[in-house]
Motif scaffolding. Structure first.
Motif, PDB file in Angstrom:
ATOM      1  N   LEU A   6       0.726  -1.056   0.169  1.00 20.81           N
ATOM      2  CA  LEU A   6      -0.031  -0.116   0.070  1.00 20.81           C
ATOM      3  C   LEU A   6       0.802   1.399   0.100  1.00 20.81           C
ATOM      4  O   LEU A   6       0.730   2.119  -0.543  1.00 20.81           O
ATOM      5  CB  LEU A   6      -0.582  -0.211   1.277  1.00 20.81           C
ATOM      6  N   GLU A   7       1.896   1.348   1.310  1.00 21.75           N
ATOM      7  CA  GLU A   7       2.453   2.644   0.975  1.00 21.75           C
ATOM      8  C   GLU A   7       3.387   2.720  -0.598  1.00 21.75           C
ATOM      9  O   GLU A   7       3.584   3.987  -1.594  1.00 21.75           O
ATOM     10  CB  GLU A   7       3.442   2.313   1.853  1.00 21.75           C
ATOM     11  N   ARG A   8       4.075   1.239  -1.200  1.00 20.86           N
ATOM     12  CA  ARG A   8       4.198   1.442  -2.555  1.00 20.86           C
ATOM     13  C   ARG A   8       3.259   1.754  -3.984  1.00 20.86           C
ATOM     14  O   ARG A   8       3.745   2.797  -4.460  1.00 20.86           O
ATOM     15  CB  ARG A   8       4.382   0.378  -2.789  1.00 20.86           C
ATOM     16  N   LYS A   9       2.167   1.695  -2.909  1.00 20.56           N
ATOM     17  CA  LYS A   9       1.405   1.813  -4.445  1.00 20.56           C
ATOM     18  C   LYS A   9       0.553   3.681  -4.608  1.00 20.56           C
ATOM     19  O   LYS A   9       0.582   4.045  -5.045  1.00 20.56           O
ATOM     20  CB  LYS A   9      -0.284   1.733  -4.129  1.00 20.56           C
ATOM     21  N   GLU A  10       1.062   4.248  -2.754  1.00 24.97           N
ATOM     22  CA  GLU A  10       0.570   5.688  -2.646  1.00 24.97           C
ATOM     23  C   GLU A  10       2.018   6.134  -3.626  1.00 24.97           C
ATOM     24  O   GLU A  10       1.842   7.280  -3.897  1.00 24.97           O
ATOM     25  CB  GLU A  10       1.315   5.526  -1.085  1.00 24.97           C
ATOM     26  N   ASN A  11       3.154   5.648  -3.417  1.00 25.31           N
ATOM     27  CA  ASN A  11       3.997   6.552  -3.914  1.00 25.31           C
ATOM     28  C   ASN A  11       4.290   6.507  -5.588  1.00 25.31           C
ATOM     29  O   ASN A  11       4.852   7.188  -5.796  1.00 25.31           O
ATOM     30  CB  ASN A  11       5.008   5.694  -3.774  1.00 25.31           C
ATOM     31  N   LEU A  12       3.689   4.484  -6.191  1.00 29.77           N
ATOM     32  CA  LEU A  12       3.410   5.478  -7.751  1.00 29.77           C
ATOM     33  C   LEU A  12       1.945   6.469  -7.696  1.00 29.77           C
ATOM     34  O   LEU A  12       2.383   7.039  -8.832  1.00 29.77           O
ATOM     35  CB  LEU A  12       2.513   3.367  -7.970  1.00 29.77           C
ATOM     36  N   ASP A  13       1.003   6.525  -6.921  1.00 30.67           N
ATOM     37  CA  ASP A  13       0.054   7.203  -7.410  1.00 30.67           C
ATOM     38  C   ASP A  13       0.946   8.546  -7.332  1.00 30.67           C
ATOM     39  O   ASP A  13       0.639   9.340  -8.741  1.00 30.67           O
ATOM     40  CB  ASP A  13      -0.451   7.665  -6.147  1.00 30.67           C
ATOM     41  N   GLU A  14       1.415   9.186  -7.010  1.00 25.69           N
ATOM     42  CA  GLU A  14       1.431  10.346  -7.171  1.00 25.69           C
ATOM     43  C   GLU A  14       2.994  10.706  -7.903  1.00 25.69           C
ATOM     44  O   GLU A  14       2.872  11.522  -8.871  1.00 25.69           O
ATOM     45  CB  GLU A  14       3.028  10.509  -5.635  1.00 25.69           C
ATOM     46  N   LYS A  15       4.207   9.439  -8.579  1.00 28.50           N
ATOM     47  CA  LYS A  15       4.447   9.896  -9.801  1.00 28.50           C
ATOM     48  C   LYS A  15       4.150   9.436 -10.923  1.00 28.50           C
ATOM     49  O   LYS A  15       3.821  10.273 -12.201  1.00 28.50           O
ATOM     50  CB  LYS A  15       5.901   7.853  -9.622  1.00 28.50           C
ATOM     51  N   VAL A  16       2.674   9.053 -10.917  1.00 29.83           N
ATOM     52  CA  VAL A  16       1.492   8.599 -11.808  1.00 29.83           C
ATOM     53  C   VAL A  16       0.558  10.040 -12.047  1.00 29.83           C
ATOM     54  O   VAL A  16       1.161  10.897 -13.656  1.00 29.83           O
ATOM     55  CB  VAL A  16       0.449   7.917 -11.419  1.00 29.83           C
ATOM     56  N   THR A  17       0.555  10.949 -11.128  1.00 34.67           N
ATOM     57  CA  THR A  17       0.606  12.621 -10.744  1.00 34.67           C
ATOM     58  C   THR A  17       1.671  13.441 -11.473  1.00 34.67           C
ATOM     59  O   THR A  17       1.105  13.822 -12.905  1.00 34.67           O
ATOM     60  CB  THR A  17      -0.407  12.731  -9.675  1.00 34.67           C
ATOM     61  N   GLU A  18       2.403  12.949 -11.134  1.00 39.39           N
ATOM     62  CA  GLU A  18       3.699  13.651 -11.388  1.00 39.39           C
ATOM     63  C   GLU A  18       4.226  13.988 -12.725  1.00 39.39           C
ATOM     64  O   GLU A  18       4.161  14.637 -13.264  1.00 39.39           O
ATOM     65  CB  GLU A  18       5.093  13.511 -10.556  1.00 39.39           C
ATOM     66  N   PHE A  19       4.386  12.641 -13.610  1.00 38.71           N
ATOM     67  CA  PHE A  19       4.554  11.970 -14.073  1.00 38.71           C
ATOM     68  C   PHE A  19       3.487  12.929 -15.788  1.00 38.71           C
ATOM     69  O   PHE A  19       3.648  13.924 -16.836  1.00 38.71           O
ATOM     70  CB  PHE A  19       4.685  11.079 -15.484  1.00 38.71           C
ATOM     71  N   GLN A  20       2.105  12.285 -15.184  1.00 42.07           N
ATOM     72  CA  GLN A  20       1.216  13.654 -16.235  1.00 42.07           C
ATOM     73  C   GLN A  20       1.252  14.781 -16.444  1.00 42.07           C
ATOM     74  O   GLN A  20       0.513  15.433 -17.295  1.00 42.07           O
ATOM     75  CB  GLN A  20      -0.339  12.536 -15.851  1.00 42.07           C
ATOM     76  N   GLU A  21       1.472  15.299 -14.651  1.00 48.34           N
ATOM     77  CA  GLU A  21       1.222  17.005 -15.105  1.00 48.34           C
ATOM     78  C   GLU A  21       2.383  17.076 -16.014  1.00 48.34           C
ATOM     79  O   GLU A  21       2.192  18.689 -16.408  1.00 48.34           O
ATOM     80  CB  GLU A  21       1.557  17.423 -13.595  1.00 48.34           C
ATOM     81  N   LYS A  22       3.639  16.560 -16.073  1.00 46.21           N
ATOM     82  CA  LYS A  22       5.011  16.953 -16.131  1.00 46.21           C
ATOM     83  C   LYS A  22       4.447  16.745 -18.501  1.00 46.21           C
ATOM     84  O   LYS A  22       4.853  17.822 -18.870  1.00 46.21           O
ATOM     85  CB  LYS A  22       6.390  16.348 -16.074  1.00 46.21           C
TER      86      LYS A  22
END
Length: 292
Positions: A6-22
């Motif tokens: 779940l912790e790893r999933k949360e980190n991936l959620d943040e990465k997805v949002t970051e890469f999408q915004e970039k």
């Protein structure tokens, strides 16, 4: 393990949002640079079209210049021919002496001597007398020319040709100046087009760089999103297994309790059969076990 996932999933959620915004940010920049490049290219084409218009006008004028030069050259040939005719007529005229040109040359030589040299009084007077006599000769010679009808006619024709040649020469100069003006305008617009194209190329380079970054972030977004989807599947499976195990545990617990109740009820029932007296609690137990 589930907590780590779940912790790893949360980190991936943040990465997805970051890469999408970039990705969206650089796609927006790429779109901006693309529009800027297209606008500049349109302006460059406008400048080239204007330059071509001036080039066409310049070429037309240069063609006209060449035509006028040919016309002027034809007039100059006629003028030279007319001079030759006049010279031939002058040769045939009887001047009672030298021609006006020869007399004029003598006068100029004597005047030059008079003005540049230190002369004796006798030589000074001699030159004065010679110049006076020569001027009389010059006048008679000119009168001989002026009274020659054929020479008058040829001279008139020569002057008319010279006047026409002068007009054509002025036209050549005016048209050539106009052609040069169009040429300068053409160069000005071509230079402007080159300047704008350089800016368009710069915008295109920025567009490529922004597009490459947008593609890079998009690829990272896809990769991380796929990883996230995989994690979600694993987490969902783990949660499902956990719920299943909990249900099984609860079922086992209930079964155990049921077995315990049944076993105790059988003991009470055995006692009942043996004639022992049962209390209310024992009777309820037997009912729960389905023995009565």
């Amino acid at each position: 393990m589930l907590e780590r996932l779940l912790e790893r999933k949360e980190n991936l959620d943040e990465k997805v949002t970051e890469f999408q915004e970039k990705r969206d940010e650089y796609n927006s920049k790429a779109s901006k640079f693309s529009s800027e490049r297209n606008e500049l290219n349109d302006k460059a084409r406008e400048q080239v079209e204007k330059a071509q218009e001036f080039k066409e006008k310049r070429d037309e004028l240069n063609k006209k210049v060449q035509e006028k030069k040919k016309e002027r050259e034809q007039l100059n040939k006629k003028i030279r021919a007319k001079h030759n005719e006049i010279d031939e007529i002058k040769k045939e005229i009887e001047y009672n002496g030298k021609s006006p040109e020869e007399v004029k040359k003598q006068i100029e030589e004597l005047e030059f001597e008079q003005q540049t040299q230190v002369l004796s009084n006798e030589r000074e007077q001699e030159i004065i007398d010679q110049i006076s006599e020569l001027r009389k000769q010059y006048k008679k010679s000119k009168e001989s020319i002026e009274h020659n009808e054929e020479l008058k006619e040829k001279t008139k024709e020569l002057n008319e040709l010279k006047e026409k040649a002068s007009v054509v020469h002025d036209e050549v100069r005016e048209v050539a100046e106009e052609a040069q003006e169009k040429h300068n305008k053409m160069i000005e617009h071509f230079d402007k087009a080159d300047e704008i194209r350089a800016k368009a190329d710069e915008a295109h380079q920025k567009f490529i760089e922004a597009q490459e970054k947008a593609n890079s972030y998009h690829n990272q977004f896809i990769q991380v999103k796929n990883d996230l989807d995989d994690f979600k599947k694993v987490i969902k499976g783990l949660k499902k297994n956990k719920q299943k195990k909990r249900a099984q545990k609860q079922q086992t617990k209930r079964q155990k309790k049921t077995n315990e109740v049944k076993e105790k009820a059988e003991e009470v029932y055995q006692k009942f059969q043996e004639g022992e007296k049962l209390d209310t609690e024992d009777i309820m137990l037997l009912q729960r076990a389905g023995l009565v």
